[in-house]
Design a protein around this motif. Structure first.
Motif, mmCIF file in Angstrom:
data_model
loop_
_atom_site.group_PDB
_atom_site.id
_atom_site.type_symbol
_atom_site.label_atom_id
_atom_site.label_comp_id
_atom_site.label_asym_id
_atom_site.label_seq_id
_atom_site.Cartn_x
_atom_site.Cartn_y
_atom_site.Cartn_z
ATOM 1 N N ASP A 196 0.830 -1.212 0.000
ATOM 2 C CA ASP A 196 0.000 0.000 0.000
ATOM 3 C C ASP A 196 0.863 1.261 0.000
ATOM 4 O OD1 ASP A 196 -2.350 -1.422 -0.056
ATOM 5 O OD2 ASP A 196 -2.795 -1.168 2.078
ATOM 6 N N VAL A 197 1.930 1.267 0.802
ATOM 7 C CA VAL A 197 2.800 2.443 0.884
ATOM 8 C C VAL A 197 3.490 2.688 -0.447
ATOM 9 C CG1 VAL A 197 4.842 3.421 1.982
ATOM 10 C CG2 VAL A 197 3.125 2.259 3.375
ATOM 11 N N LEU A 198 4.048 1.632 -1.042
ATOM 12 C CA LEU A 198 4.734 1.790 -2.324
ATOM 13 C C LEU A 198 3.757 2.212 -3.419
ATOM 14 C CD1 LEU A 198 7.051 0.518 -0.734
ATOM 15 C CD2 LEU A 198 7.517 -0.954 -2.700
ATOM 16 N N ALA A 199 2.560 1.638 -3.418
ATOM 17 C CA ALA A 199 1.560 2.015 -4.420
ATOM 18 C C ALA A 199 1.185 3.483 -4.294
ATOM 19 C CB ALA A 199 0.321 1.133 -4.271
ATOM 20 N N GLN A 200 1.086 3.965 -3.062
ATOM 21 C CA GLN A 200 0.731 5.373 -2.866
ATOM 22 C C GLN A 200 1.838 6.297 -3.366
ATOM 23 O OE1 GLN A 200 -0.841 6.468 0.987
ATOM 24 N NE2 GLN A 200 -0.100 8.565 0.783
ATOM 25 N N ILE A 201 3.095 5.946 -3.085
ATOM 26 C CA ILE A 201 4.206 6.768 -3.568
ATOM 27 C C ILE A 201 4.200 6.826 -5.097
ATOM 28 C CG2 ILE A 201 6.725 6.890 -3.739
ATOM 29 C CD1 ILE A 201 6.794 5.675 -0.871
ATOM 30 N N GLU A 202 3.992 5.681 -5.732
ATOM 31 C CA GLU A 202 3.921 5.653 -7.201
ATOM 32 C C GLU A 202 2.778 6.525 -7.716
ATOM 33 O OE1 GLU A 202 3.721 1.656 -8.721
ATOM 34 O OE2 GLU A 202 5.137 0.963 -7.202
ATOM 35 N N PHE A 203 1.612 6.405 -7.076
ATOM 36 C CA PHE A 203 0.454 7.200 -7.495
ATOM 37 C C PHE A 203 0.741 8.689 -7.363
ATOM 38 C CE2 PHE A 203 -3.587 9.323 -6.335
ATOM 39 C CZ PHE A 203 -4.286 9.116 -7.514
ATOM 40 N N GLU A 204 1.352 9.075 -6.251
ATOM 41 C CA GLU A 204 1.688 10.487 -6.045
ATOM 42 C C GLU A 204 2.663 10.984 -7.102
ATOM 43 O OE1 GLU A 204 1.166 10.192 -1.172
ATOM 44 O OE2 GLU A 204 3.137 9.968 -2.115
ATOM 45 N N LEU A 205 3.623 10.146 -7.469
ATOM 46 C CA LEU A 205 4.573 10.514 -8.517
ATOM 47 C C LEU A 205 3.862 10.686 -9.852
ATOM 48 C CD1 LEU A 205 7.412 10.960 -9.640
ATOM 49 C CD2 LEU A 205 7.733 8.467 -9.662
ATOM 50 N N ARG A 206 2.969 9.757 -10.182
ATOM 51 C CA ARG A 206 2.219 9.863 -11.442
ATOM 52 C C ARG A 206 1.360 11.126 -11.480
ATOM 53 N NH1 ARG A 206 1.981 5.236 -14.567
ATOM 54 N NH2 ARG A 206 2.765 3.334 -13.545
ATOM 55 N N VAL A 207 0.668 11.410 -10.386
ATOM 56 C CA VAL A 207 -0.200 12.596 -10.349
ATOM 57 C C VAL A 207 0.633 13.865 -10.499
ATOM 58 C CG1 VAL A 207 -1.802 13.947 -8.943
ATOM 59 C CG2 VAL A 207 -2.001 11.448 -9.008
ATOM 60 N N THR A 208 1.793 13.903 -9.848
ATOM 61 C CA THR A 208 2.678 15.061 -9.984
ATOM 62 C C THR A 208 3.086 15.257 -11.439
ATOM 63 O OG1 THR A 208 3.529 14.693 -7.752
ATOM 64 C CG2 THR A 208 4.821 16.110 -9.199
ATOM 65 N N MET A 209 3.473 14.171 -12.097
ATOM 66 C CA MET A 209 3.877 14.268 -13.499
ATOM 67 C C MET A 209 2.709 14.715 -14.373
ATOM 68 S SD MET A 209 6.335 10.878 -13.608
ATOM 69 C CE MET A 209 6.608 10.896 -15.383
ATOM 70 N N PHE A 210 1.521 14.203 -14.100
ATOM 71 C CA PHE A 210 0.328 14.632 -14.841
ATOM 72 C C PHE A 210 0.078 16.117 -14.620
ATOM 73 C CE2 PHE A 210 -4.453 14.459 -15.418
ATOM 74 C CZ PHE A 210 -4.398 14.222 -16.793
ATOM 75 N N GLY A 211 0.309 16.568 -13.399
ATOM 76 C CA GLY A 211 0.057 17.964 -13.048
ATOM 77 C C GLY A 211 1.004 18.947 -13.682
ATOM 78 N N ILE A 212 2.133 18.465 -14.247
ATOM 79 C CA ILE A 212 3.055 19.358 -14.953
ATOM 80 C C ILE A 212 3.194 18.975 -16.429
ATOM 81 C CG2 ILE A 212 4.337 19.951 -12.875
ATOM 82 C CD1 ILE A 212 6.555 18.017 -13.849
ATOM 83 N N GLY A 213 2.435 17.956 -16.848
ATOM 84 C CA GLY A 213 2.466 17.563 -18.263
ATOM 85 C C GLY A 213 3.707 16.801 -18.660
ATOM 86 N N ALA A 214 4.298 16.032 -17.720
ATOM 87 C CA ALA A 214 5.483 15.227 -18.024
ATOM 88 C C ALA A 214 5.064 13.772 -18.179
ATOM 89 C CB ALA A 214 6.522 15.357 -16.905
ATOM 90 N N ARG A 215 5.263 13.196 -19.365
ATOM 91 C CA ARG A 215 4.803 11.832 -19.610
ATOM 92 C C ARG A 215 5.819 10.788 -19.181
ATOM 93 N NH1 ARG A 215 4.854 7.674 -23.016
ATOM 94 N NH2 ARG A 215 6.527 8.560 -24.273
ATOM 95 N N THR A 216 7.105 11.115 -19.224
ATOM 96 C CA THR A 216 8.157 10.156 -18.900
ATOM 97 C C THR A 216 9.071 10.719 -17.808
ATOM 98 O OG1 THR A 216 9.740 11.028 -20.515
ATOM 99 C CG2 THR A 216 8.153 9.365 -21.300
ATOM 100 N N ILE A 217 9.866 9.837 -17.226
ATOM 101 C CA ILE A 217 10.833 10.267 -16.213
ATOM 102 C C ILE A 217 11.867 11.204 -16.834
ATOM 103 C CG2 ILE A 217 12.648 9.472 -14.661
ATOM 104 C CD1 ILE A 217 9.773 8.986 -13.684
ATOM 105 N N GLU A 218 12.228 10.969 -18.078
ATOM 106 C CA GLU A 218 13.183 11.858 -18.750
ATOM 107 C C GLU A 218 12.594 13.263 -18.883
ATOM 108 O OE1 GLU A 218 16.979 12.569 -20.327
ATOM 109 O OE2 GLU A 218 16.150 10.898 -19.182
ATOM 110 N N GLU A 219 11.320 13.360 -19.215
ATOM 111 C CA GLU A 219 10.675 14.676 -19.293
ATOM 112 C C GLU A 219 10.615 15.332 -17.919
ATOM 113 O OE1 GLU A 219 6.894 14.424 -21.252
ATOM 114 O OE2 GLU A 219 7.749 13.576 -23.088
ATOM 115 N N LEU A 220 10.374 14.542 -16.873
ATOM 116 C CA LEU A 220 10.377 15.086 -15.515
ATOM 117 C C LEU A 220 11.758 15.625 -15.161
ATOM 118 C CD1 LEU A 220 9.168 15.542 -12.691
ATOM 119 C CD2 LEU A 220 9.689 13.141 -12.169
ATOM 120 N N ARG A 221 12.790 14.888 -15.520
ATOM 121 C CA ARG A 221 14.151 15.332 -15.203
ATOM 122 C C ARG A 221 14.484 16.669 -15.843
ATOM 123 N NH1 ARG A 221 19.191 12.030 -16.243
ATOM 124 N NH2 ARG A 221 19.996 13.908 -15.247
ATOM 125 N N HIS A 222 13.889 16.959 -16.987
ATOM 126 C CA HIS A 222 14.236 18.184 -17.715
ATOM 127 C C HIS A 222 13.127 19.233 -17.660
ATOM 128 C CE1 HIS A 222 17.071 15.220 -19.502
ATOM 129 N NE2 HIS A 222 17.875 16.262 -19.483
#
Length: 353
Positions: free
Chosen positions: A319-345
């Motif tokens: 449950d804890v790991l799933a929540q962290i992943e979900f939070e990461l996905r929502v953050t990326m959605f909230g800035i329009g970053a589709r991939t980790i590479e896009e998030l990095r830049h």
């Protein structure tokens, strides 16, 4: 005997007993740094109201040493080598395998010294595909450990890489600490040159500065986990183990010691644009992981924030790991970053004024 109580059960030797005490103290005592935060709280993302991507298309996958994994997330080196900790490691490994997290184990020194506890580090039967990192204290290279012992640690874990951890101040406050850190850089270079797998270096909660990172890179280190200040202070952990009244009092003077996680990531990335960097030290959620990656990290590591769930049950840690992943996905959605590479830049991480 409950999982929780089993952590304090008698161990076979001094190293094993110390590992059991560390788990108990991290669960039960106030061991966070005081007066220093991770620095991630100084940043916030600029919201993108029109992300122009589908939430379902967000891709968290990344690579570790040619292994493709589902997330850029790491269970940081925590435990193993004592009575009761084998079940924690296996639980973490099973869930990490299912979710695609990399995983580090605690110091394998205990198993190198005492083969009876090697089983607490053997996880490949439950985690055959994810990157797993063995771990040895770098100072042990000045206390009789060399390439043979490091190779043995790798073999016990069936590890993809070896982490040498730097914990100088912890050793000073540790009742049985090893405090001779002289000449270690040369010995680290030897291990990097001769070991069969890549070598990384991590701090344990006080960060790594740019000049140190450059020295490590020149020695052949292939990845750096900054493990910055703002989370667990191992001086405070050792305070609870010490019978030395003076050292117990002195520990409080160092409660705010270290380089904040965010500052350490920025420094190391600026100094070493090509280095693989892990940001750990006080991370608790996926938003903080996203901030760390946007600041320059390749991956984000989580340690003590996972420990209680790992003690409790498979379902709790999942449950804890799933929540962290979900939070990461929502953050990326909230800035329009589709991939980790896009998030990095991304240009959408702003420092608060």
């Amino acid at each position: 005997m409950s999982e929780r109580n089993s952590q304090a059960a008698p161990a076979h030797g001094a190293t094993e007993q110390r590992k059991a005490e560390h788990v108990r103290i991290c669960l039960d005592e106030a061991v966070n740094s005081v007066g220093v935060l991770t620095g991630l709280e100084q940043y916030r993302f600029l919201h993108q109201a029109l992300p122009e991507i589908s939430f379902d298309d967000i891709d968290l996958s990344t690579s570790w040493f040619s292994k493709r994994v589902a997330t850029p997330l790491l269970i940081s080196s925590m435990t193993g080598g004592s009575y009761g900790t084998g079940s924690i490691n296996r639980r973490l490994a099973e869930v990490a395998e299912a979710r695609g997290w990399a995983m580090g184990v605690g110091s394998v020194r205990a198993a190198v010294e005492n083969p009876e506890v090697a089983s607490t580090f053997r996880l490949r039967d439950v985690a055959p595909t994810i990157p797993i990192f063995a771990n040895i204290g770098a100072v042990q290279l000045n206390a009789g450990m060399g390439i043979e012992e490091c190779q043995r640690a790798v073999e016990i874990v069936e590890a993809d890489a070896l982490i040498l951890h730097l914990n100088a101040l912890q050793e000073v406050f540790q009742p049985e600490g090893d405090i001779d850190f002289s000449g270690l850089l040369f010995k680290i270079e030897q291990i990097c040159r001769e070991l069969s797998v890549p070598v990384g270096v991590k701090e344990v909660g006080w960060g790594i500065a740019a000049d140190t990172a450059v020295q490590l890179a020149n020695a052949g280190v292939e990845f750096i986990d900054v493990a910055g200040a703002g989370g667990t202070s191992w001086i405070q952990v050792e305070k609870y183990r010490s019978n030395d009244a003076m050292k117990r009092r002195a520990a409080d003077a160092f409660a705010d010691w270290g380089i904040a996680t965010a500052d350490s990531v920025i420094q190391v990335r600026e100094a070493l644009p090509e280095m693989k960097i892990v940001a750990s030290g006080g991370l608790h959620n996926g938003v903080e992981a996203a901030k760390a990656i946007a600041l320059g990290a390749d991956a984000a590591g989580f340690g003590r924030s996972l420990l209680q769930a790992a003690v409790d049950s498979d379902e709790a840690i999942d449950d804890v790991l799933a929540q962290i992943e979900f939070e990461l996905r929502v953050t990326m959605f909230g800035i329009g970053a589709r991939t980790i590479e896009e998030l990095r830049h991304t240009k959408r991480l702003l420092k608060k004024i």
